[in-house]
Write a protein that holds these residues in place. Structure first.
Motif, PDB file in Angstrom:
ATOM      1  N   GLN A 148     128.372 113.221 102.735  1.00  0.00           N
ATOM      2  CA  GLN A 148     128.354 112.393 103.938  1.00  0.00           C
ATOM      3  C   GLN A 148     127.284 111.326 103.843  1.00  0.00           C
ATOM      4  OE1 GLN A 148     130.710 112.470 106.442  1.00  0.00           O
ATOM      5  NE2 GLN A 148     129.689 110.502 106.827  1.00  0.00           N
ATOM      6  N   SER A 149     126.137 111.655 103.267  1.00  0.00           N
ATOM      7  CA  SER A 149     125.081 110.646 103.110  1.00  0.00           C
ATOM      8  C   SER A 149     125.513 109.545 102.143  1.00  0.00           C
ATOM      9  CB  SER A 149     123.776 111.297 102.641  1.00  0.00           C
ATOM     10  OG  SER A 149     123.943 111.931 101.396  1.00  0.00           O
ATOM     11  N   ASP A 150     126.295 109.887 101.117  1.00  0.00           N
ATOM     12  CA  ASP A 150     126.862 108.866 100.229  1.00  0.00           C
ATOM     13  C   ASP A 150     127.785 107.936 101.009  1.00  0.00           C
ATOM     14  OD1 ASP A 150     125.644 109.878  97.909  1.00  0.00           O
ATOM     15  OD2 ASP A 150     127.343 111.198  97.467  1.00  0.00           O
ATOM     16  N   ARG A 151     128.617 108.513 101.837  1.00  0.00           N
ATOM     17  CA  ARG A 151     129.617 107.750 102.584  1.00  0.00           C
ATOM     18  C   ARG A 151     128.994 106.865 103.649  1.00  0.00           C
ATOM     19  NH1 ARG A 151     134.933 109.531 101.862  1.00  0.00           N
ATOM     20  NH2 ARG A 151     135.053 111.185 100.293  1.00  0.00           N
ATOM     21  N   ASP A 152     127.797 107.206 104.079  1.00  0.00           N
ATOM     22  CA  ASP A 152     127.104 106.395 105.084  1.00  0.00           C
ATOM     23  C   ASP A 152     126.451 105.162 104.475  1.00  0.00           C
ATOM     24  OD1 ASP A 152     127.792 108.184 107.074  1.00  0.00           O
ATOM     25  OD2 ASP A 152     125.896 109.291 106.978  1.00  0.00           O
ATOM     26  N   GLU A 153     126.293 105.135 103.158  1.00  0.00           N
ATOM     27  CA  GLU A 153     125.607 104.033 102.483  1.00  0.00           C
ATOM     28  C   GLU A 153     126.378 102.716 102.632  1.00  0.00           C
ATOM     29  OE1 GLU A 153     122.883 103.326 100.539  1.00  0.00           O
ATOM     30  OE2 GLU A 153     121.929 105.287 100.755  1.00  0.00           O
ATOM     31  N   PHE A 154     125.635 101.624 102.805  1.00  0.00           N
ATOM     32  CA  PHE A 154     126.251 100.306 102.950  1.00  0.00           C
ATOM     33  C   PHE A 154     127.112  99.961 101.729  1.00  0.00           C
ATOM     34  CE2 PHE A 154     125.606  95.487 103.096  1.00  0.00           C
ATOM     35  CZ  PHE A 154     126.612  95.300 104.037  1.00  0.00           C
ATOM     36  N   LEU A 155     126.661 100.314 100.538  1.00  0.00           N
ATOM     37  CA  LEU A 155     127.428 100.028  99.326  1.00  0.00           C
ATOM     38  C   LEU A 155     128.779 100.726  99.372  1.00  0.00           C
ATOM     39  CD1 LEU A 155     127.479  98.710  96.488  1.00  0.00           C
ATOM     40  CD2 LEU A 155     126.502 100.832  95.595  1.00  0.00           C
ATOM     41  N   PHE A 156     128.797 101.984  99.788  1.00  0.00           N
ATOM     42  CA  PHE A 156     130.054 102.721  99.898  1.00  0.00           C
ATOM     43  C   PHE A 156     130.956 102.095 100.956  1.00  0.00           C
ATOM     44  CE2 PHE A 156     132.904 105.893 101.579  1.00  0.00           C
ATOM     45  CZ  PHE A 156     133.360 106.571 100.458  1.00  0.00           C
ATOM     46  N   LEU A 157     130.388 101.720 102.098  1.00  0.00           N
ATOM     47  CA  LEU A 157     131.195 101.150 103.181  1.00  0.00           C
ATOM     48  C   LEU A 157     131.840  99.835 102.765  1.00  0.00           C
ATOM     49  CD1 LEU A 157     128.823 101.937 106.181  1.00  0.00           C
ATOM     50  CD2 LEU A 157     130.982 103.065 105.643  1.00  0.00           C
ATOM     51  N   LEU A 158     131.091  98.980 102.065  1.00  0.00           N
ATOM     52  CA  LEU A 158     131.676  97.732 101.562  1.00  0.00           C
ATOM     53  C   LEU A 158     132.847  98.025 100.635  1.00  0.00           C
ATOM     54  CD1 LEU A 158     128.646  95.410 100.671  1.00  0.00           C
ATOM     55  CD2 LEU A 158     130.276  95.126 102.542  1.00  0.00           C
ATOM     56  N   PHE A 159     132.633  98.926  99.704  1.00  0.00           N
ATOM     57  CA  PHE A 159     133.676  99.307  98.750  1.00  0.00           C
ATOM     58  C   PHE A 159     134.907  99.835  99.481  1.00  0.00           C
ATOM     59  CE2 PHE A 159     135.500 102.799  96.161  1.00  0.00           C
ATOM     60  CZ  PHE A 159     135.905 102.078  95.042  1.00  0.00           C
ATOM     61  N   LYS A 160     134.708 100.707 100.438  1.00  0.00           N
ATOM     62  CA  LYS A 160     135.829 101.284 101.188  1.00  0.00           C
ATOM     63  C   LYS A 160     136.587 100.216 101.968  1.00  0.00           C
ATOM     64  CE  LYS A 160     136.887 104.831 104.647  1.00  0.00           C
ATOM     65  NZ  LYS A 160     136.318 105.879 105.541  1.00  0.00           N
ATOM     66  N   HIS A 161     135.863  99.312 102.626  1.00  0.00           N
ATOM     67  CA  HIS A 161     136.526  98.240 103.379  1.00  0.00           C
ATOM     68  C   HIS A 161     137.411  97.397 102.455  1.00  0.00           C
ATOM     69  CE1 HIS A 161     134.658  98.995 107.171  1.00  0.00           C
ATOM     70  NE2 HIS A 161     133.437  98.660 106.795  1.00  0.00           N
ATOM     71  N   LEU A 162     136.917  97.070 101.274  1.00  0.00           N
ATOM     72  CA  LEU A 162     137.691  96.245 100.344  1.00  0.00           C
ATOM     73  C   LEU A 162     138.901  97.012  99.817  1.00  0.00           C
ATOM     74  CD1 LEU A 162     134.777  94.557  98.369  1.00  0.00           C
ATOM     75  CD2 LEU A 162     136.206  93.509 100.133  1.00  0.00           C
ATOM     76  N   CYS A 163     138.742  98.290  99.549  1.00  0.00           N
ATOM     77  CA  CYS A 163     139.853  99.101  99.038  1.00  0.00           C
ATOM     78  C   CYS A 163     140.977  99.238 100.075  1.00  0.00           C
ATOM     79  CB  CYS A 163     139.362 100.489  98.641  1.00  0.00           C
ATOM     80  SG  CYS A 163     138.322 100.534  97.168  1.00  0.00           S
ATOM     81  N   LEU A 164     140.620  99.321 101.348  1.00  0.00           N
ATOM     82  CA  LEU A 164     141.625  99.510 102.399  1.00  0.00           C
ATOM     83  C   LEU A 164     142.244  98.186 102.831  1.00  0.00           C
ATOM     84  CD1 LEU A 164     139.884 102.231 104.601  1.00  0.00           C
ATOM     85  CD2 LEU A 164     141.569 102.535 102.773  1.00  0.00           C
ATOM     86  N   GLY A 165     141.467  97.106 102.819  1.00  0.00           N
ATOM     87  CA  GLY A 165     141.998  95.771 103.054  1.00  0.00           C
ATOM     88  C   GLY A 165     142.545  95.535 104.448  1.00  0.00           C
ATOM     89  N   GLY A 166     143.424  94.518 104.536  1.00  0.00           N
ATOM     90  CA  GLY A 166     144.026  94.121 105.805  1.00  0.00           C
ATOM     91  C   GLY A 166     145.417  94.696 105.997  1.00  0.00           C
ATOM     92  N   ALA A 167     146.152  94.125 106.960  1.00  0.00           N
ATOM     93  CA  ALA A 167     147.424  94.707 107.381  1.00  0.00           C
ATOM     94  C   ALA A 167     148.508  94.630 106.311  1.00  0.00           C
ATOM     95  CB  ALA A 167     147.902  94.019 108.664  1.00  0.00           C
ATOM     96  N   LEU A 168     148.461  93.623 105.443  1.00  0.00           N
ATOM     97  CA  LEU A 168     149.475  93.480 104.384  1.00  0.00           C
ATOM     98  C   LEU A 168     148.817  93.565 103.009  1.00  0.00           C
ATOM     99  CD1 LEU A 168     151.749  90.628 105.838  1.00  0.00           C
ATOM    100  CD2 LEU A 168     152.140  93.107 105.906  1.00  0.00           C
ATOM    101  N   CYS A 169     147.869  94.491 102.871  1.00  0.00           N
ATOM    102  CA  CYS A 169     147.106  94.626 101.631  1.00  0.00           C
ATOM    103  C   CYS A 169     148.011  94.994 100.454  1.00  0.00           C
ATOM    104  CB  CYS A 169     146.038  95.693 101.808  1.00  0.00           C
ATOM    105  SG  CYS A 169     145.005  95.942 100.358  1.00  0.00           S
ATOM    106  N   GLN A 170     147.870  94.246  99.372  1.00  0.00           N
ATOM    107  CA  GLN A 170     148.505  94.594  98.101  1.00  0.00           C
ATOM    108  C   GLN A 170     147.439  95.290  97.247  1.00  0.00           C
ATOM    109  OE1 GLN A 170     150.809  91.223  96.378  1.00  0.00           O
ATOM    110  NE2 GLN A 170     150.219  90.147  98.253  1.00  0.00           N
TER     111      GLN A 170
END
Length: 267
Positions: free
Chosen positions: A160-182
């Motif tokens: 959980q502490s890994d997942r709270d890190e800003f670096l992890f959050l940026l990575f996760k946001h990019l991986c999940l993307g927007g509504a029509l993410c390829q």
């Protein structure tokens, strides 16, 4: 007084810094990826300066003063889905919530465990899986499974502490993307853009005695409320709609990284 309510706001004054550019969001290699991930045109970074020493324990006063400042009000951007364009806030902020986001990671080796756990093959290809949904996200590979599915067998490779890190959050946001993410078939583009964003937004210094790199920025995930309810970063809550305030206490700058979930620019 509730956290973030107006009162003694520490006397902070802010100035907009339009001359500050963010190559992490404007380089052609990044914009092509953001387009593919349905985030282009809905993600923005802005910079503001401030005039006093910043103390992390005063974050609520600092951020409330930010939203009240006459140099911020006409310049802080958010995306309006109803208007289909960038707008300014246009309402009086009555309260804020600012969540401390740990920002301690200084190496992308943080993600090496994805290779060690057969989520990503040695060649860089992301391992596929049977399609499932973790509303509203389609999960068709082991990467999104480990990011989203809490009862998956490999979820715990990131604590959980890994997942709270800003670096992890940026990575996760990019991986999940927007509504029509390829989605990508290989991991490298996600890592490269994450690294580019992180380096552009976060400030560091070298400790002379040890030669080690230390992060000097403080990061907060920010939500603001008017008399009706949530007004920033949007009136609608979504995991992929966010605003992070990255505060550099040495240069007295605050970087605002913003994204509003939806359909990004296609061309």
């Amino acid at each position: 007084m509730a956290a973030g309510e107006p009162g003694d706001l520490g006397g902070y004054y802010f100035r907009y810094l339009p001359q500050k550019t963010f190559p992490c969001l404007s380089s052609p290699k990044v914009t092509s990826r953001l387009r593919q991930w349905s985030m282009l045109g809905r993600m923005q970074a802005q910079a503001f300066g401030f005039d006093q020493n910043f103390q992390a324990h005063q974050k609520d006063d600092f951020i409330m003063a930010f939203f009240k400042d006459p140099n911020v009000i006409p310049n802080l951007k958010l995306f309006s889905d109803s208007a289909g364009q960038w707008i300014t806030l246009g309402t009086e902020v009555k309260n804020i919530a600012a969540i401390n986001v740990p920002c301690t990671q200084t190496s992308m080796s943080f993600f090496d465990r994805l290779y060690n756990e057969d989520i990503v093959r040695d060649c860089g290809h992301i391992v596929k899986c049977f399609d499932s949904f973790c509303d509203p996200f389609l999960i068709s590979d082991e990467l999104r499974r480990v990011l989203l599915v809490e009862d998956s067998e490999k979820y715990e490779i990131f604590s959980q502490s890994d997942r709270d890190e800003f670096l992890f959050l940026l990575f996760k946001h990019l991986c999940l993307g927007g509504a029509l993410c390829q989605y990508e078939d290989v991991l490298t583009p996600y890592l490269k853009v994450t690294n580019f964003l992180y380096k552009d937004l976060v400030s560091v210094r070298k400790i002379p005695q040890t030669e080690k790199i230390q992060i000097t920025s403080s990061v907060f995930k920010v939500t603001a409320y008017d008399s009706v309810g949530m007004c920033y970063p949007s009136t609608k809550s979504h995991e992929q709609t966010f605003s992070y305030f990255i505060v550099n206490p040495i240069r007295r700058h605050v970087h605002v990284l913003y994204h509003c979930y939806g359909v990004g620019e296609m061309t």
